[in-house]
Design an enzyme around this catalytic site. Structure first.
Site, PDB file in Angstrom:
ATOM      1  N   CYS A  31     -42.483  -2.067 -84.329  1.00 14.39           N
ATOM      2  CA  CYS A  31     -41.630  -1.653 -83.457  1.00 14.39           C
ATOM      3  C   CYS A  31     -41.746   0.238 -83.388  1.00 14.39           C
ATOM      4  CB  CYS A  31     -40.069  -1.575 -83.374  1.00 14.39           C
ATOM      5  SG  CYS A  31     -40.044  -4.027 -83.081  1.00 14.39           S
ATOM      6  N   TYR A 170     -45.253 -15.850 -84.341  1.00 13.75           N
ATOM      7  CA  TYR A 170     -44.139 -15.047 -85.098  1.00 13.75           C
ATOM      8  C   TYR A 170     -42.969 -16.404 -85.053  1.00 13.75           C
ATOM      9  CZ  TYR A 170     -40.652 -11.224 -86.020  1.00 13.75           C
ATOM     10  OH  TYR A 170     -39.685 -10.729 -85.914  1.00 13.75           O
ATOM     11  N   HIS A 173     -37.913 -12.889 -89.314  1.00 15.27           N
ATOM     12  CA  HIS A 173     -36.896 -11.167 -89.232  1.00 15.27           C
ATOM     13  C   HIS A 173     -35.510 -12.390 -88.248  1.00 15.27           C
ATOM     14  CE1 HIS A 173     -40.961  -8.921 -88.643  1.00 15.27           C
ATOM     15  NE2 HIS A 173     -39.557  -7.954 -90.225  1.00 15.27           N
ATOM     16  N   ASP A 266     -35.997  -7.015 -94.762  1.00 15.83           N
ATOM     17  CA  ASP A 266     -37.982  -6.670 -94.697  1.00 15.83           C
ATOM     18  C   ASP A 266     -37.710  -5.562 -94.667  1.00 15.83           C
ATOM     19  OD1 ASP A 266     -40.820  -7.048 -94.039  1.00 15.83           O
ATOM     20  OD2 ASP A 266     -40.126  -7.307 -92.143  1.00 15.83           O
TER      21      ASP A 266
END
Ligand code: ADP
Ligand code: SF4
Length: 688
Positions: A31, A170, A173, A266
């Site tokens: 991001c 995906y 997370h 992460d």
């Protein structure tokens, strides 16, 4: 150019399905606060990574449908064909340097409160969304699931039309519907998408297969998968089900991108994961279960560690988000045998804070990050000097070091005077606090380069006063003299000095960093700063055997560290070290042997026993030198000083990132356009 062994291994091409990565350097999705709103800035930033040698450069998460949007966070979007041109900017910028472009398609499910679209969130089973919004997600029925698969397929086709080479599914997370379907705690379905592991993985299998059918002729299909949530039996884990999940899907994707979940694990800060490659013990098994290439992360900045990952069969591709942010030219520097010039990530997560605060990404180590388009900055190139004038920089902290480095790179002859016996300022002092050793990289990188520059002279143990500066008569002077923590308790909450400070031994962070510590006993750390330092000092004093209470007027401890993904971990660590945490309390008065605290809501008071008080409130700029010099313009002019500027904390105390940025900005603007006239370009909504 041939690359020297053993690093040549890192420059081998890697086949990924129908495409080939030119080397093993892989910028995984991250991001950035540009997203769908600032496509030009985004494209320039991604293009810079490709220019710096990253063989694959990916997007951030890209929302595939309005039932999944996490605004005000500014992520990518590929809702319909109108999004394609903005993505084209990105893929063109990446392809211009021979890299592959990857796109991470996402449907956020339970994680998406849909504040803009106002469409009901969707999840495997009905449940409250995972933000604090007063909103629940509805359970997806079979029509929703069919639509969900179609949205992925259509997004993949648009991604291909936009020029992407790698298309992701995906499940990481904890932020994606595919992952929610796998998680028992979120999936209580009784149909073919719930219950057994095979059923919970069904949707992922369908989505990967259908993306492959749609675009797999020319695009590789990657699967990003979190192999462990670090929640023990509560979550997906290597000990639990994720080995079986990898087994079920092993050969289906063209590439496995593996990590740990959630984002705070992460992208753990160096304070909590100090060692490079910290995810290996979780992710290493994946390679043994698939013939497809595997990419993973671990804040890799050392080429030897990277080579070791490949040699030992842990990873095929070296994934990096933060190391590529701190140094977009990391691969090029390894290739060109300039390893000493690598700007190593310090693991502070200031980059993450940009995303959290919905502003373009910034970085402590790399002040050009996020400025590629709007200011035209390049991490490795800067305009040559505009004159032969000599420059004096006073103060060798982060700001003075960055300013001197950039001026030196422009070709100016620079003299850097540092009062103490070492360069680094607060980056050196803070690096001695628990968990902050990598902060010294701010100094190490700059000091290392400055020492190789013929035009730069460095003088240590040279505290300069105004007479000395006037006597030297450098035509241009930058004052980077830093700041000092206040000793009177003034700050955000208290606008007047605390009463009774003479009744207790009082310490500031500067004292603690200089090794002047309370003698022991009961110590109160009063944190009205709200970033990391109050918590770090509490930790340090607890380590030295003090009985520590951290008092803060904020609603929670180290409040701003929420934006750097650290807050939960900080609180856990402080509690584990038996630090007492007292929130929503101000100091009403210092008493003999203690403090009178006042509730910030009701004003009710209570007493707290204390033998010493550490005040982490606010800082004063060390600008006395500036004030005395600027007060006498005639003397300046007689001395031949034509410009005098404050930079860094001496101008406005802030983060290290801010000090580095201000030093860089001053060096960029020096003898160029006035900063006021040279404001950055803006991406504005076209009204036509
Ligand atoms: P910043 O983050 O803005 O770079 P720091 O406080 O980290 O600020 O660094 C300031 C540096 O300036 C310190 O290393 C300090 O020793 C040095 N310094 C402060 N005053 C003087 C001075 N008068 N002469 C030389 N060095 C100074
Ligand atoms: Fe690394 Fe900090 Fe830069 Fe992020 S902001 S890339 S963590 S140095």
């Amino acid at each position: 150019m041939t690359v020297k062994p053993p690093y040549d291994l890192l420059f081998e091409p890697v086949r990924i399905g129908p495409v080939t990565a030119p080397n093993r350097f892989f910028q995984v999705p991250h991001c950035n606060g540009f997203g769908h709103l600032r496509p030009r800035g985004l494209a320039a930033m991604r293009g810079m990574k490709a220019e710096g040698g990253w063989g694959v450069v990916c997007t951030e998460e890209v929302e595939i449908h309005p039932t999944s949007e996490i605004s005000p966070a500014i992520e990518g979007r590929i809702w319909d064909d109108r999004d394609i041109p903005a993505h084209r900017l990105v893929t063109d910028a990446i392809h211009a340097h021979g890299a592959l472009a990857g796109i991470e398609l996402v449907h956020n499910g339970l994680h998406a409160p849909n504040r803009i679209s106002r469409l009901p969130p969707m999840a495997p089973s009905a449940a409250p969304v995972d933000s604090s919004d007063p909103l629940q997600a509805r359970a997806m029925d079979l029509t929703d699931i069919r639509n969900f698969r179609r949205w992925h397929r259509e997004a993949a086709l648009r991604a291909k039309a936009a020029g992407y080479d790698i298309v992701y599914a995906y499940a990481a997370h904890g932020m994606s519907t595919l992952m929610h379907f796998m998680q028992l705690r979120h999936n209580q379905r009784c149909d073919e998408y719930g219950g057994s592991l095979e059923n919970r993985v069904r949707l992922t299998r369908e989505v990967i297969s259908e993306i492959k059918d749609a675009v797999g002729d020319s695009c590789a299909v990657a699967f990003r998968f979190a192999v462990d949530e670090l929640l023990g039996e509560e979550g997906l884990s290597v000990e639990g089900e994720t080995r079986d999940i990898v087994g079920l899907l092993a050969e289906l994707p063209d590439l496995w991108d593996v990590n740990v979940s959630g984002w705070a694990n992460d992208s753990a800060t160096a304070r909590f994961e100090p060692v490079e490659g910290y995810q290996e013990s979780y992710t290493a098994f994946v390679k043994s279960m698939t013939s497809k290439p595997v990419v993973g992360v671990g804040r890799f900045t050392s080429p030897d560690a990277m080579v070791s990952q490949v040699r030992r069969g842990v990873l095929d591709l070296i994934g990096a988000a933060r190391p590529s942010i701190a140094d977009p030219f990391l691969p090029a520097k390894i290739r060109d045998d300039r390893i000493e010039a690598i700007r190593e990530c310090i693991g502070c997560n200031i980059c993450v804070s940009g995303d959290y605060l919905n502003v373009p990404i910034r970085c402590t180590q790399n002040p050009t990050m996020g400025e590629e388009w709007r200011r035209g900055w390049h991490p490795e190139k800067i305009a040559p000097k505009a004159s032969d004038d000599r420059v004096l920089v006073v103060g060798g902290g982060p700001s003075g070091l960055e300013c001197a480095l950039q001026l030196g790179q422009r070709g100016y002859r620079v003299t850097l005077a540092e009062g103490s016996s070492a360069l680094g300022g607060r980056s050196l002092l803070e690096s001695r606090l628990p968990g902050l050793s990598s902060t010294a990289r701010v100094k190490d990188y700059r000091e290392g380069l400055l020492k190789t520059m013929a035009g730069v002279e460095i003088y240590l143990e040279s505290p300069l006063d105004s007479d000395a500066i006037l006597e030297f008569g450098f035509p241009h002077v930058f004052l980077a003299t830093g700041s000092a923590w206040r000793r009177d308790g003034t700050g955000r909450e208290n606008h007047r000095p605390l009463r009774g400070l003479e009744r207790l031994p009082v310490f500031t962070p500067d004292d603690i960093m200089a090794g002047k510590l309370p003698a022991g006993g009961r110590v109160t750390v009063f944190d009205d700063d709200h970033y990391y330092l109050g918590g770090v000092i509490a930790e340090k004093l607890a380590d030295t055997g003090c009985d520590v209470t951290l008092v803060t007027p904020a609603l929670t401890v180290s409040a701003w560290t929420d934006f750097t993904l650290e807050q939960d971990k900080i609180i856990t660590r402080l509690l584990e070290k038996n630090v007492e945490l007292t929130v929503r309390r101000n100091i009403a008065e210092v008493l003999p042997g203690g403090l009178r605290l006042a509730c910030t809501h009701t004003g009710r008071t209570e007493n707290l026993e204390a033998d010493a008080l550490v005040l982490v409130t606010a800082r004063d700029a060390n600008d006395a030198l500036y004030r005395s010099l600027s007060a006498e313009p005639d003397r300046l002019s007689v001395a031949g000083i034509r410009s005098l500027q404050r930079i860094g904390d001496c101008l406005a105390p802030g983060t290290i990132a801010n000090a580095v940025y201000l030093g860089h900005l001053a060096a960029q603007n020096f003898q160029g356009e006035d900063w006021d006239a040279a404001l950055f370009r803006r991406e504005m909504t076209a009204l036509a």
